[in-house]
Enzyme design. Structure first.
Site: not given
Length: 343
Positions: A19, A21, A218
């Site tokens: 991922d 961001d 995240d």
């Protein structure tokens, strides 16, 4: 992972899917250690890919952004929900079909690239509505989309992230804008393309040549759930949205394979842990006392976390349990994870 010498997490996989961001960067700055981690993967000749729900940039723009941050990336390594949405519509609609776009210019560009025609008005009789995040999206675009969907247009959402990270904290994401139409139309989108749906990760995994893929994210509700839906192992890094309280309260579909503080966990055997772990290992023990988890012992905090996951996840109803430290080492471990002790 047991933390033994040479047992690097990354050695078990041929492809690492990141991922962006919250993992590689936060808004416009690389997260400490991320540039070095990707450079190390490249130096070892390991395949990498980037999967993002962000529909406001094209794959080439994301690759340029990463390269400008010191993470050399090629457009073909980047999988965006905008490009995936365009490909899905290309496969479902006649060539040149009108598609009403709610979102950024990048989404319109992806539609043009696959031979479809972006439009802005319901009066243009769009065959579909595709909705992605754009900072300028307002009531007028949402109103046109509402009219078009009521008239029978297929409704595609690039993703349903409720928030997006910013330097000022979480801000409304595309999921919040989709919720506006969901409320007005009293129904869900026909298709959601991005995470936690599995399409982005399945596309990435196909590029691994049959080897094993590891998803690094995240967010439990997008990255980790999406990896599980795709049947892939996952590593949760604690550099973005989801924290330890979220992890302990996670339902079965949002539980990662591994946890690490940051991307160092890919290479350092003591910087990542498999979850759940034994409730009595690594110098720690967790005991359930009438619904309160008592953490005792000492050792590596990540081993304490693995033991807490085992105890918390054994409950029939996922929820953040009360946790009581027994001794200063346990109290320090809880504090390091942002957990408050039970009274």
């Amino acid at each position: 992972m047991s933390g033994g010498a040479g047992e690097r997490l990354v050695d078990g996989y041929t492809l690492v899917v990141f991922d962006l961001d919250g993992v590689i960067y936060l808004i416009d700055r690389p997260i400490p250690g991320a540039v070095e981690a990707v450079a190390r993967l490249h130096a070892e000749g390991r395949a990498v890919a980037y999967a993002t729900n962000n529909a406001s940039r094209r794959s080439s723009e994301v690759a340029d952004l990463l390269t400008g941050m010191g993470v050399p990336a090629r457009p073909e390594e980047v999988l965006t929900s905008a490009a995936a949405s365009a490909e899905l519509l290309r496969d479902r609609l006649p060539a040149g079909a009108p598609v009403l776009v709610v979102g950024a210019e990048a989404l319109r560009a992806e539609l043009r690239a696959v031979g479809l025609t972006p439009v802005t008005q319901a009066d243009e009789k769009p065959a579909a509505v595709v909705q992605g995040y754009g900072p300028q999206v307002g009531w007028a675009e949402l109103a046109e989309a509402s009219v078009a969907v009521r008239a029978g247009a297929l409704w595609i959402a690039t993703n349903t992230d409720r928030t997006l990270p910013s330097g000022r904290g979480p801000l409304p994401g595309n999921g919040s804008l989709v919720a506006v139409l969901r409320t007005a139309l009293e129904r869900d989108p026909d298709v959601v393309v991005g995470k936690p749906e599995s399409a982005l990760f399945e596309t990435a995994a196909r590029r691994s040549g049959g080897g094993r893929s590891l998803v690094v994210g995240d967010r439990l509700d997008t990255d980790i759930e999406g990896a599980r839906r795709a049947g892939l192992d996952s590593l949760l890094v604690l550099t973005g949205v989801s924290g330890v309280p979220d992890l302990l309260a996670a339902g079965p579909q949002r539980r990662p394979t591994y946890v690490a503080g940051d991307l160092a966990g890919l290479f350092d055997p003591v910087a990542a842990v498999r979850v759940p772990g034994p409730v009595d290992a690594g110098g720690w023990s967790v005991t359930d006392r009438d619904g309160t988890l008592e953490l005792a012992g000492s050792g590596r905090p990540l081993d304490a976390l693995a033991a807490l996951c085992a105890a918390a996840w054994s409950a029939s109803v996922p929820a953040l349990p009360k946790i009581r430290p027994i001794g200063p080492d346990a109290a320090h471990a809880l504090e390091s994870f942002g957990l408050s002790a039970a009274a």
